[in-house]
Write an enzyme that holds these catalytic residues in place. Structure first.
Site, mmCIF file in Angstrom:
data_model
loop_
_atom_site.group_PDB
_atom_site.id
_atom_site.type_symbol
_atom_site.label_atom_id
_atom_site.label_comp_id
_atom_site.label_asym_id
_atom_site.label_seq_id
_atom_site.Cartn_x
_atom_site.Cartn_y
_atom_site.Cartn_z
ATOM 1 N N ASN A 122 43.119 33.600 45.240
ATOM 2 C CA ASN A 122 42.474 34.921 46.197
ATOM 3 C C ASN A 122 41.484 35.458 45.405
ATOM 4 O O ASN A 122 41.776 35.895 44.348
ATOM 5 C CB ASN A 122 43.626 35.624 46.335
ATOM 6 C CG ASN A 122 43.707 36.688 47.074
ATOM 7 O OD1 ASN A 122 42.616 37.523 47.004
ATOM 8 N ND2 ASN A 122 44.431 37.156 48.183
ATOM 9 N N HIS B 128 40.329 40.445 44.433
ATOM 10 C CA HIS B 128 40.249 41.286 43.131
ATOM 11 C C HIS B 128 38.552 41.488 42.582
ATOM 12 O O HIS B 128 38.258 42.373 42.025
ATOM 13 C CB HIS B 128 41.004 40.894 41.859
ATOM 14 C CG HIS B 128 42.380 41.418 42.458
ATOM 15 N ND1 HIS B 128 42.941 42.687 42.560
ATOM 16 C CD2 HIS B 128 43.295 40.475 42.968
ATOM 17 C CE1 HIS B 128 44.401 42.524 43.073
ATOM 18 N NE2 HIS B 128 44.513 41.284 43.034
ATOM 19 N N HIS C 17 41.400 38.338 51.814
ATOM 20 C CA HIS C 17 42.321 39.145 52.792
ATOM 21 C C HIS C 17 41.174 40.124 53.350
ATOM 22 O O HIS C 17 40.724 40.888 52.569
ATOM 23 C CB HIS C 17 43.289 39.955 51.981
ATOM 24 C CG HIS C 17 44.101 40.634 53.034
ATOM 25 N ND1 HIS C 17 45.413 41.353 52.388
ATOM 26 C CD2 HIS C 17 44.388 40.913 54.242
ATOM 27 C CE1 HIS C 17 46.091 41.744 53.578
ATOM 28 N NE2 HIS C 17 45.151 41.642 54.510
ATOM 29 N N ARG D 131 40.886 43.297 55.203
ATOM 30 C CA ARG D 131 41.716 44.420 55.677
ATOM 31 C C ARG D 131 41.173 44.930 56.720
ATOM 32 O O ARG D 131 39.889 45.135 56.616
ATOM 33 C CB ARG D 131 42.207 45.097 54.301
ATOM 34 C CG ARG D 131 43.426 44.540 53.540
ATOM 35 C CD ARG D 131 43.806 45.558 52.165
ATOM 36 N NE ARG D 131 44.936 44.977 51.832
ATOM 37 C CZ ARG D 131 46.087 45.303 51.983
ATOM 38 N NH1 ARG D 131 46.354 46.258 52.993
ATOM 39 N NH2 ARG D 131 47.016 44.709 51.291
ATOM 40 N N ARG E 194 38.800 47.516 52.382
ATOM 41 C CA ARG E 194 38.851 47.923 50.954
ATOM 42 C C ARG E 194 38.297 47.123 49.814
ATOM 43 O O ARG E 194 37.719 47.461 48.770
ATOM 44 C CB ARG E 194 40.242 48.501 50.579
ATOM 45 C CG ARG E 194 41.141 47.291 50.340
ATOM 46 C CD ARG E 194 42.413 48.159 49.739
ATOM 47 N NE ARG E 194 43.038 48.593 50.857
ATOM 48 C CZ ARG E 194 44.555 48.795 50.484
ATOM 49 N NH1 ARG E 194 45.029 48.469 49.458
ATOM 50 N NH2 ARG E 194 45.242 49.285 51.594
ATOM 51 N N GLU F 99 43.247 35.644 55.201
ATOM 52 C CA GLU F 99 44.328 36.205 55.169
ATOM 53 C C GLU F 99 44.211 37.765 56.293
ATOM 54 O O GLU F 99 43.248 38.152 55.833
ATOM 55 C CB GLU F 99 44.866 36.673 53.849
ATOM 56 C CG GLU F 99 46.259 37.355 53.698
ATOM 57 C CD GLU F 99 46.564 37.847 52.208
ATOM 58 O OE1 GLU F 99 46.227 36.630 51.207
ATOM 59 O OE2 GLU F 99 47.201 38.664 51.965
ATOM 60 N N THR G 2 50.083 43.519 49.671
ATOM 61 C CA THR G 2 51.003 43.271 50.784
ATOM 62 C C THR G 2 52.506 43.146 50.289
ATOM 63 O O THR G 2 52.894 42.215 49.517
ATOM 64 C CB THR G 2 50.669 41.750 51.462
ATOM 65 O OG1 THR G 2 49.190 41.613 51.350
ATOM 66 C CG2 THR G 2 51.263 41.718 52.685
ATOM 67 N N GLU H 159 54.285 30.569 54.104
ATOM 68 C CA GLU H 159 53.958 31.260 52.738
ATOM 69 C C GLU H 159 54.968 32.155 52.295
ATOM 70 O O GLU H 159 55.222 33.223 52.862
ATOM 71 C CB GLU H 159 52.550 31.793 52.631
ATOM 72 C CG GLU H 159 52.403 32.191 51.270
ATOM 73 C CD GLU H 159 51.087 32.975 50.906
ATOM 74 O OE1 GLU H 159 49.861 32.695 51.553
ATOM 75 O OE2 GLU H 159 50.933 33.652 49.937
ATOM 76 N N HIS I 79 52.237 35.400 45.479
ATOM 77 C CA HIS I 79 52.461 36.989 45.340
ATOM 78 C C HIS I 79 53.209 37.201 43.980
ATOM 79 O O HIS I 79 54.362 36.601 43.851
ATOM 80 C CB HIS I 79 53.300 37.704 46.515
ATOM 81 C CG HIS I 79 52.743 39.149 46.407
ATOM 82 N ND1 HIS I 79 52.968 40.022 45.795
ATOM 83 C CD2 HIS I 79 51.822 39.699 47.324
ATOM 84 C CE1 HIS I 79 52.017 41.201 46.006
ATOM 85 N NE2 HIS I 79 51.338 40.821 46.927
HETATM 86 N N1 PXP Z 1 49.482 35.721 49.211
HETATM 87 C C1 PXP Z 1 49.620 36.553 49.968
HETATM 88 C C2 PXP Z 1 49.923 36.487 51.442
HETATM 89 C C3 PXP Z 1 49.007 37.924 49.549
HETATM 90 O O1 PXP Z 1 48.870 39.009 50.292
HETATM 91 C C4 PXP Z 1 48.622 37.911 48.104
HETATM 92 C C5 PXP Z 1 48.178 39.331 47.496
HETATM 93 O O2 PXP Z 1 46.737 39.281 48.184
HETATM 94 C C6 PXP Z 1 48.782 36.789 47.127
HETATM 95 C C7 PXP Z 1 49.308 35.511 47.790
HETATM 96 C C8 PXP Z 1 48.144 36.832 45.846
HETATM 97 O O3 PXP Z 1 49.089 37.624 45.205
HETATM 98 P P1 PXP Z 1 48.735 37.944 43.789
HETATM 99 O O4 PXP Z 1 47.321 38.802 43.703
HETATM 100 O O5 PXP Z 1 49.706 38.784 43.301
HETATM 101 O O6 PXP Z 1 48.545 36.766 42.878
#
Ligand code: PXP
Length: 236
Positions: free
Chosen positions: A6, A9, A42, A44, A48, A69, A100, A150, A190
């Site tokens: 992902n 960040h 993602h 949003r 953001r 996402e 999330t 997921e 997550h």
């Molecule tokens: N999967 C989903 C559906 C999420 O919303 C997130 C967070 O954006 C992640 C995975 C990844 O989570 P993390 O950033 O804690 O690894």
């Protein structure tokens, strides 16, 4: 077990200064070169971190699998049908949350979600639903026609005691097996990191993990030394 990264960040850092760097699109290419088998972003409602431009460009450059996402809103549906990611992951979204926080509440919105998912699948896009590890959610996921679940691993990742962690792991294992027997593909994500990912290897139904925060955090530390050295060399 496969890895999807992902890149939200990276965009969060960019947005902190409102500049063009670091670019999540370039990050995606690096993740793929390093062996990631999917890129997740993602989009949003409040934009953001990831923005519309990122999603468009990610669609052009991602060669493995682009997972968009998003919340199940009309705005996001329109974007997904234009962009055609390989996969859409439906998540709940609250403006105030930092990330999330929980899985999708499917039972409250079943008939709408069923139509929503069908419309996405008609464009040959797979649909994943982000769910808490509660057995009741599996029948709901099947009923609305999801291709993939997921499993939200946040509670497992944040568990404070060994017992809590084992209980959460057992819940994850149970719904992973249930979903797999019903023909759903199972992924998890997550809060996963370089320490807590190991127990998930005992759940063979989990084909892939989706990780963001831990990887981008580690990238800062494994890259910081080199970045400072490079600047010192320039200054010398
Ligand atoms: N999967 C989903 C559906 C999420 O919303 C997130 C967070 O954006 C992640 C995975 C990844 O989570 P993390 O950033 O804690 O690894």
């Amino acid at each position: 077990m496969k890895l999807a990264v992902n890149v939200d960040h990276i965009a969060t850092i960019r947005e902190a200064r409102g500049e063009i760097e670091p670019d999540p699109v370039i990050a995606a290419g690096i993740c793929e070169l390093a062996g990631a088998e999917g890129i997740v972003c993602h989009l949003r409602e409040d934009r953001r971190h990831i923005n519309d431009r990122d999603v468009r460009l990610l669609r052009e450059v991602v060669k493995t699998k682009l997972d968009l996402e998003m919340a199940a809103t009309e705005e996001m549906l329109k974007i997904a049908l234009e962009i055609i990611p390989d996969l859409v992951t439906l998540v709940p979204e609250k403006r105030q949350e930092l990330t999330t926080e929980g899985g999708l509440n499917i039972s409250a919105d079943k008939s709408r979600l069923k139509d929503y998912i069908k419309e996405i699948q008609q464009k040959d896009i797979l649909v994943s639903v982000f769910i808490d590890p509660e057995p009741s959610t599996i029948d709901d996921a099947v009923e609305i026609g999801a291709d993939i679940i997921e499993i939200h691993t946040g509670k497992f990742a944040n568990s404070l005691t060994r017992k809590e962690q084992i209980d959460e792991l057992s819940k994850i294992g149970t719904i992973a097996r249930m979903a797999s027997e019903l023909g759903l593909v199972v992924v998890a994500g997550h809060g996963l990191n370089y320490n807590n990912v190991f127990p998930l290897f005992n759940i063979p139904e989990i084909e892939e993990v989706s990780i963001g925060h831990a990887i981008i955090s580690r990238a800062v530390f494994v890259g910081l030394h080199k970045a400072v050295e490079e600047m010192v060399r320039i200054l010398e």
